[in-house]
Scaffold this motif. Structure first.
Motif, PDB file in Angstrom:
ATOM      1  N   PHE A   3       1.038  -1.373   0.159  1.00 38.03           N
ATOM      2  CA  PHE A   3       0.172   0.210   0.031  1.00 38.03           C
ATOM      3  C   PHE A   3       0.842   1.240  -0.178  1.00 38.03           C
ATOM      4  N   PHE A   4       1.818   1.237   1.274  1.00 37.19           N
ATOM      5  CA  PHE A   4       2.640   2.661   1.280  1.00 37.19           C
ATOM      6  C   PHE A   4       3.779   2.724   0.097  1.00 37.19           C
ATOM      7  N   LYS A   5       3.887   1.580  -0.944  1.00 38.03           N
ATOM      8  CA  LYS A   5       5.039   1.270  -2.496  1.00 38.03           C
ATOM      9  C   LYS A   5       4.086   1.827  -3.537  1.00 38.03           C
ATOM     10  N   THR A   6       2.499   1.716  -3.290  1.00 35.97           N
ATOM     11  CA  THR A   6       1.261   1.706  -4.328  1.00 35.97           C
ATOM     12  C   THR A   6       1.051   3.972  -3.944  1.00 35.97           C
TER      13      THR A   6
END
Length: 58
Positions: A3-6
């Motif tokens: 989620f954080f990478k996205t």
């Protein structure tokens, strides 16, 4: 974790902020130009008013 990478790769919010900054810059430029134009026009009309003789018509 994905989620954080996205979220880090998402740039849609940055585009909206850029458009907002451009709009704000255009607004500031327009306000400055209109203020200067208003002062110039006011001076011009004051000069015309002072140059006209009272009681005359065009």
């Amino acid at each position: 974790m994905s989620f954080f990478k996205t979220l880090a790769r998402d740039d849609q919010g940055a585009t909206a902020i850029e458009y907002g900054l451009i709009a704000a810059l255009i607004a500031v430029a327009a306000i400055t130009a209109m203020t200067n134009l208003g002062s110039t026009l006011s001076g011009t009309f004051s000069n015309v008013d002072a140059s006209m003789a009272p009681g005359t018509t065009a």
